[in-house]
Write a protein that holds these residues in place. Structure first.
Motif, short mmCIF file in Angstrom:
data_model
loop_
_atom_site.label_atom_id
_atom_site.label_comp_id
_atom_site.label_asym_id
_atom_site.label_seq_id
_atom_site.Cartn_x
_atom_site.Cartn_y
_atom_site.Cartn_z
N CYS A 11 54.39 31.57 4.50
CA CYS A 11 53.45 30.63 5.12
C CYS A 11 53.05 31.19 6.49
N CYS A 14 54.94 28.34 9.22
CA CYS A 14 56.40 28.19 9.32
C CYS A 14 57.15 29.40 8.77
N THR A 16 58.03 30.26 5.88
CA THR A 16 58.85 30.11 4.67
C THR A 16 58.03 30.62 3.49
N CYS A 31 52.06 26.58 3.29
CA CYS A 31 52.91 26.07 2.22
C CYS A 31 52.65 24.60 1.88
N CYS A 35 51.55 22.12 7.37
CA CYS A 35 51.26 23.46 7.90
C CYS A 35 49.75 23.73 7.87
ZN LIG Z 1 54.53 26.21 6.18
#
Ligand SMILES: [Zn+2]
Length: 132
Positions: A11, A14, A16, A31, A35
Motif C-alpha cells: 500500500c 501504510c 502493508t 489497501c 488509505c
Molecule cells: Zn493502506
C-alpha cells in the motif's frame, strides 16, 4: 491479451501488502478506503502547494467581476449617506476615504490594492521569509 492474476503489492500509504482488485488492473495504490482517503488528501495537498495561485486568481477575478455589476438593490437617493463606504465585497474597513480613492484610481484598482494588502497582512511571516 494475457490473463494475468493480480499480484500482491505494498500500500502506498501504510506499506502493508494487499491483493488489488482484479478490475483495477494495476491502478489500485492503496489497501482500503481509509488509505485511499489519505492518499487523496496528500495528492490534493501536493496539488494545492504546486498551484498556490489558482484559487487566488479565481477569487480576485470574481471580485473584480462583481465590482462591474450593479448592486442588487439601490437605496433611494435620499437615504444615501455621504460617508465613505468600502467597495462592495470588502471585508476590510480601514476607515479610508474610499470615495476619494475610488474617484482617483477607480473601483477595480481599489479592489486589487485591497486584495494585495490583505495578502500581505494575513501572511506576514511567509511574505518576509526572504528578509529575516
Ligand atoms: Zn493502506
Amino acid at each position: 491479451m494475457p490473463n494475468t492474476k493480480p499480484r500482491k503489492q505494498p500500500c502506498s500509504i501504510c506499506r502493508t501488502w494487499f491483493l488489488p482488485d482484479e478490475r483495477q488492473k494495476g491502478r489500485q495504490k492503496t489497501c482500503n478506503a481509509e488509505c485511499r482517503k489519505e492518499r487523496h488528501r496528500r495528492q490534493c495537498q501536493r496539488w494545492n502547494r504546486k498551484n498556490k495561485s489558482y484559487f487566488k486568481d479565481i477569487y480576485l477575478n470574481q471580485k473584480l467581476e462583481r465590482s462591474t455589476q450593479p448592486p442588487p438593490m439601490q437605496p433611494p437617493p435620499s437615504a444615501i449617506e455621504k460617508k465613505a463606504i468600502p467597495p462592495p465585497g470588502s471585508r476590510l474597513n480601514l476607515h479610508l476615504p474610499y470615495d476619494v480613492i475610488v474617484n482617483e484610481i477607480g473601483k477595480r484598482h481599489l479592489i486589487t490594492l485591497e486584495y494585495l494588502i490583505k495578502q500581505v497582512v494575513q501572511h506576514p511571516r511567509r511574505n518576509t521569509a526572504a528578509f529575516p
